[in-house]
Design a protein around this motif. Structure first.
Motif, PDB file in Angstrom:
ATOM      1  N   ALA A  50      45.423  37.403  31.532  1.00  0.00           N
ATOM      2  CA  ALA A  50      44.489  36.847  32.512  1.00  0.00           C
ATOM      3  C   ALA A  50      43.140  37.526  32.311  1.00  0.00           C
ATOM      4  N   TRP A  51      42.107  36.745  32.020  1.00  0.00           N
ATOM      5  CA  TRP A  51      40.821  37.263  31.567  1.00  0.00           C
ATOM      6  C   TRP A  51      39.703  36.792  32.491  1.00  0.00           C
ATOM      7  N   LEU A  52      38.940  37.767  32.986  1.00  0.00           N
ATOM      8  CA  LEU A  52      37.747  37.495  33.787  1.00  0.00           C
ATOM      9  C   LEU A  52      36.523  37.760  32.908  1.00  0.00           C
ATOM     10  N   PRO A  53      36.005  36.748  32.201  1.00  0.00           N
ATOM     11  CA  PRO A  53      34.951  37.006  31.207  1.00  0.00           C
ATOM     12  C   PRO A  53      33.660  37.553  31.793  1.00  0.00           C
ATOM     13  N   GLU A  54      33.286  37.103  32.990  1.00  0.00           N
ATOM     14  CA  GLU A  54      32.037  37.594  33.577  1.00  0.00           C
ATOM     15  C   GLU A  54      32.129  39.063  33.954  1.00  0.00           C
ATOM     16  N   ARG A  55      33.320  39.524  34.269  1.00  0.00           N
ATOM     17  CA  ARG A  55      33.497  40.910  34.706  1.00  0.00           C
ATOM     18  C   ARG A  55      34.130  41.775  33.615  1.00  0.00           C
TER      19      ARG A  55
END
Length: 320
Positions: A173-178
């Motif tokens: 699970a990847w949060l690209p902005e953070r």
């Protein structure tokens, strides 16, 4: 010489549980080498990552989470099929349980056997096992990538299958902005790897390459502490890769020389114990790791199903 207790059956001491706020609305739940979990807030909902082993165990994590947010759980994401990661799902009341296509297939194929196997190996994690209503079945599955719009300017959460590794169907699970990554058991930080259902060569190369290329600055592995900062993230990925590479090299050398599974286990143990031997579940995992890798190098493409009886046979042969 006293025989080693089977797997983690003698590890009955409670672990200190910690909830870390990684960013606004992003949470990690860790417990000194026990399975990690996480949660991400959307505008008016939650995405939870991992379900733990029983509804009672999951309830302890949710009680901590509810000190920070009362939003309902819309999505519960299962990183893979293992019992200690999925059987607590009913506690979340999630609208949708999400997993990879292969995870659903593995639950159907071997979920019952895995439940019995893992309960025998790690009884402490199964708090009040009678609270488990049955196998966990995902309602939404996919093969490569699924993007969840978190709303309210919170950006996207990207669920991604980076390739075969710990199992056939691992998700991150990847949060690209953070730059925050929940890696499941594809990466461990200061914890040994379990590879009993793994595809070692894929995992050590392309799968970890794709994870490293994301450039995460915070990483929550399957077990162990949260890796904070790019240097710590890179170290966690490198440690995972090193563990796999040493196993592949040592087991391959023994097998190619006409040696035995027991000799392969002893060679791997000798190489890995100085660095990893004091880390959680090292002695527990290694017999099952080496057994699977021996099969893989012998042409057994898909992992054989672990049963409670097979667990004991392998343990007695390699750790007895």
């Amino acid at each position: 010489m006293t025989a080693k207790a089977f797997a983690s059956s003698a590890d009955m001491a409670d672990k200190r549980q910690t909830l870390d706020v990684l960013a606004d609305g992003v949470y990690a739940f860790t417990a000194e080498g026990d399975p990690n979990a996480g949660a991400i807030e959307g505008e008016d909902f939650l995405v939870c990552f991992e379900a733990l082993a029983t509804p009672v165990a999951a309830g302890e994590w949710l009680a901590r989470l509810r000190e920070h947010t009362r939003k309902p759980v819309r999505y519960l994401v299962l990183s893979h099929y293992h019992a200690v990661r999925v059987l607590g799902a009913s506690a979340f009341g999630a609208d949708v349980v999400v997993a990879h296509d292969k995870t659903r297939e593995l639950i159907a194929e071997r979920g019952k056997e895995d439940w019995e196997s893992e309960f025998g190996r790690m009884p402490r994690l199964f708090k009040e096992p009678d609270s488990i209503p049955g196998l966990t079945w995902p309602a939404l599955t996919f093969s490569e990538r699924l993007t969840i719009d978190l709303g309210g300017g919170r950006g996207d959460l990207v669920l991604w299958h980076c390739g075969r590794g710990h199992t056939e169907g691992d998700l991150v699970a990847w949060l690209p902005e953070r730059r925050i990554l929940f890696a499941g058991d594809l990466v461990e930080a200061q914890a040994a790897l379990y590879t009993g259902d793994a595809f070692h060569r894929d995992w050590a190369t392309g799968t970890l390459d794709r994870i490293a290329a994301l450039g995460a600055e915070t990483l929550v592995g399957g077990r162990g502490a949260v890796a904070q900062g790019r240097e710590a993230v890179d170290a966690a990925v490198a440690q995972t890769r090193m563990f796999l590479e040493v196993m592949i090299r040592e087991v391959g050398a023994v097998r190619d020389a006409g040696g035995t599974l027991k000799q392969a286990f002893e060679a791997v143990h000798e190489r890995l114990a100085p660095r990893f031997g004091g880390w959680p579940i090292f002695e527990h995992c290694l017999p099952f790791d080496v057994s699977r890798l021996w099969d893989e190098l012998s042409g057994v493409e898909r992992p054989r199903i672990w049963t409670a009886a097979r667990d004991r046979e392998v343990w007695d042969l390699l750790q007895g």
